[in-house]
Design a protein around this motif. Structure first.
Motif, PDB file in Angstrom:
ATOM      1  N   CYS A  82       0.851  -1.196   0.000  1.00 51.94           N
ATOM      2  CA  CYS A  82       0.000   0.000   0.000  1.00 51.94           C
ATOM      3  C   CYS A  82       0.879   1.236   0.000  1.00 51.94           C
ATOM      4  O   CYS A  82       2.046   1.186   0.418  1.00 51.94           O
ATOM      5  CB  CYS A  82      -0.953   0.005   1.200  1.00 51.94           C
ATOM      6  SG  CYS A  82      -0.149   0.181   2.793  1.00 51.94           S
ATOM      7  N   PRO A  83       0.342   2.361  -0.454  1.00 50.50           N
ATOM      8  CA  PRO A  83       1.123   3.607  -0.411  1.00 50.50           C
ATOM      9  C   PRO A  83       1.290   4.092   1.016  1.00 50.50           C
ATOM     10  O   PRO A  83       0.479   3.798   1.896  1.00 50.50           O
ATOM     11  CB  PRO A  83       0.277   4.580  -1.240  1.00 50.50           C
ATOM     12  CG  PRO A  83      -1.111   4.039  -1.137  1.00 50.50           C
ATOM     13  CD  PRO A  83      -0.983   2.551  -1.051  1.00 50.50           C
ATOM     14  N   ALA A  92       6.060   3.667  -0.223  1.00 49.27           N
ATOM     15  CA  ALA A  92       5.163   2.511  -0.215  1.00 49.27           C
ATOM     16  C   ALA A  92       5.628   1.524   0.836  1.00 49.27           C
ATOM     17  O   ALA A  92       6.819   1.451   1.172  1.00 49.27           O
ATOM     18  CB  ALA A  92       5.129   1.840  -1.585  1.00 49.27           C
ATOM     19  N   THR A 123      -2.830  -4.345   2.624  1.00 47.71           N
ATOM     20  CA  THR A 123      -3.087  -3.768   1.311  1.00 47.71           C
ATOM     21  C   THR A 123      -3.927  -2.514   1.482  1.00 47.71           C
ATOM     22  O   THR A 123      -4.609  -2.322   2.484  1.00 47.71           O
ATOM     23  CB  THR A 123      -3.824  -4.761   0.400  1.00 47.71           C
ATOM     24  OG1 THR A 123      -4.952  -5.286   1.099  1.00 47.71           O
ATOM     25  CG2 THR A 123      -2.923  -5.896  -0.033  1.00 47.71           C
ATOM     26  N   ALA A 124      -3.870  -1.636   0.475  1.00 45.12           N
ATOM     27  CA  ALA A 124      -4.637  -0.389   0.528  1.00 45.12           C
ATOM     28  C   ALA A 124      -6.113  -0.714   0.727  1.00 45.12           C
ATOM     29  O   ALA A 124      -6.672  -1.575   0.057  1.00 45.12           O
ATOM     30  CB  ALA A 124      -4.431   0.400  -0.763  1.00 45.12           C
ATOM     31  N   THR A 173      -5.315   3.605   6.133  1.00 47.96           N
ATOM     32  CA  THR A 173      -5.777   3.921   4.766  1.00 47.96           C
ATOM     33  C   THR A 173      -7.284   4.029   4.728  1.00 47.96           C
ATOM     34  O   THR A 173      -7.847   4.789   3.948  1.00 47.96           O
ATOM     35  CB  THR A 173      -5.301   2.855   3.756  1.00 47.96           C
ATOM     36  OG1 THR A 173      -5.847   1.588   4.101  1.00 47.96           O
ATOM     37  CG2 THR A 173      -3.784   2.759   3.742  1.00 47.96           C
ATOM     38  N   ARG A 174      -7.973   3.266   5.613  1.00 49.57           N
ATOM     39  CA  ARG A 174      -9.426   3.383   5.660  1.00 49.57           C
ATOM     40  C   ARG A 174      -9.853   4.731   6.230  1.00 49.57           C
ATOM     41  O   ARG A 174     -10.827   5.334   5.788  1.00 49.57           O
ATOM     42  CB  ARG A 174     -10.014   2.253   6.525  1.00 49.57           C
ATOM     43  CG  ARG A 174      -9.841   0.867   5.946  1.00 49.57           C
ATOM     44  CD  ARG A 174     -10.797  -0.130   6.596  1.00 49.57           C
ATOM     45  NE  ARG A 174     -10.660  -0.145   8.045  1.00 49.57           N
ATOM     46  CZ  ARG A 174      -9.836  -0.968   8.686  1.00 49.57           C
ATOM     47  NH1 ARG A 174      -9.074  -1.813   8.023  1.00 49.57           N
ATOM     48  NH2 ARG A 174      -9.793  -0.959  10.021  1.00 49.57           N
TER      49      ARG A 174
END
Length: 307
Positions: free
Chosen positions: A161-162, A269, A296-297, A303-304
């Protein structure tokens, strides 16, 4: 030509990895005498010493250092072949050496491990947390998580993920000192810095039109771990360029706020990295799949929240 002494090579690899004849014997379930004889057998076959040893300590010879890398590959290949052969109808088992950056490991890897162990009770993990980049092969690392834009190498990398970075500070700091509007304003601010930043004390940014700016910053605190800046940040002693996975909860609760919202630091990343070549033991595949699903993204908590 006689077949290679694969047992002796594997024992030598374990000696080099553990730094001790006794620890190598314990990990392999062999006697100290068996380990010592295997090394002598290998040195006699090669016609030179692999280890300088005295009654108190030992060190690898120059030849030993070179061949220890190849021996580790031989041991890993043998373990992988056996693990693959035993995998049918059995749970993955064995030890995994996992390396991760300190803050990410403490905040996100360690809390995830109970779930992994519940699913794979026969697997053990040697979790090595360090912000410095370690060599996977010489360090005997099976899997590493790295936060960077990775250069090309012989390693196998999977981008999970970034990782975005934000200039952040406490509301009280900005109330006292004002909020920077452009990167050049940072020269007038107390900046808390991370020692292992690839660009040192130079922070780089790009705006939405593609304009680039770089500024060399200074301040009262520099640390080899980004988490070590958190207390000073929230106390209002300065501002810092911090990764999203570290600050998302402080942003949610308004303990920190973002400055320079029209500017972005170069993206990084979260990467999952493994040594190249050879079959992959089931235990390694199990942890890779688990970490991939977890980070993961869209799956990772920050990220959420941050989008």
């Amino acid at each position: 030509m006689p077949l290679p002494d694969l047992e002796a090579w594997a024992i030598f690899a374990k000696i080099a990895e553990t730094g001790s004849f006794a620890r190598a014997a314990a990990e392999l379930g062999l006697s100290d005498a068996t380990v010592s004889k295997a090394l002598k057998r290998l040195e006699a076959r090669l016609g030179e010493r692999l280890i300088h040893r005295t009654s108190r300590r030992f060190s690898l010879t120059e030849t030993g250092r070179v061949l220890a890398v190849r021996a580790a590959q031989i041991l890993a290949e043998g373990e992988a072949v056996e693990a693959e052969a035993q995998a049918k109808g059995t749970l993955p088992r064995g030890k995994i050496r996992l390396a991760a950056p300190m803050s990410f490991g403490l905040r996100h890897i360690a809390p995830a491990l109970p779930e992994f162990f519940a699913a794979y009770p026969e697997i053990s993990i040697d979790l090595q947390l360090d912000d410095r980049i370690v060599d996977l092969v010489t360090g005997g690392i099976d899997i590493a998580l790295r936060i960077a834009e990775l250069p090309d190498s012989s390693l196998i990398a999977r981008k999970l993920c970034p990782v975005r970075r934000f200039v952040v500070g406490a509301p009280a700091y900005f109330a006292r000192h004002g909020t920077p509007q452009s990167p050049r304003d940072l020269k007038d601010h107390a900046c808390l810095t991370y020692s292992y930043l690839a660009t040192g004390t130079t922070w780089r940014f790009t705006d939405h039109t593609g304009n680039d700016e770089s500024i060399t910053v200074k301040g009262p605190l520099c640390a080899t771990n980004a988490d070590a800046l958190s207390a000073a940040l929230e106390a209002g002693l300065g501002i810092a360029l911090q990764p999203d996975f570290l600050i998302w909860e402080a942003l949610e609760t308004k303990r920190l706020v973002v400055a320079l919202e029209d500017w972005s630091a170069p993206p990084l990343a979260l990467n999952l990295v493994t040594p190249g070549g050879g079959p992959r033991p089931p235990r390694i595949s199990a942890l890779i799949d688990f970490l991939s699903r977890r980070f993961t993204a869209g799956s990772a908590a920050w990220t959420r929240v941050l989008g």
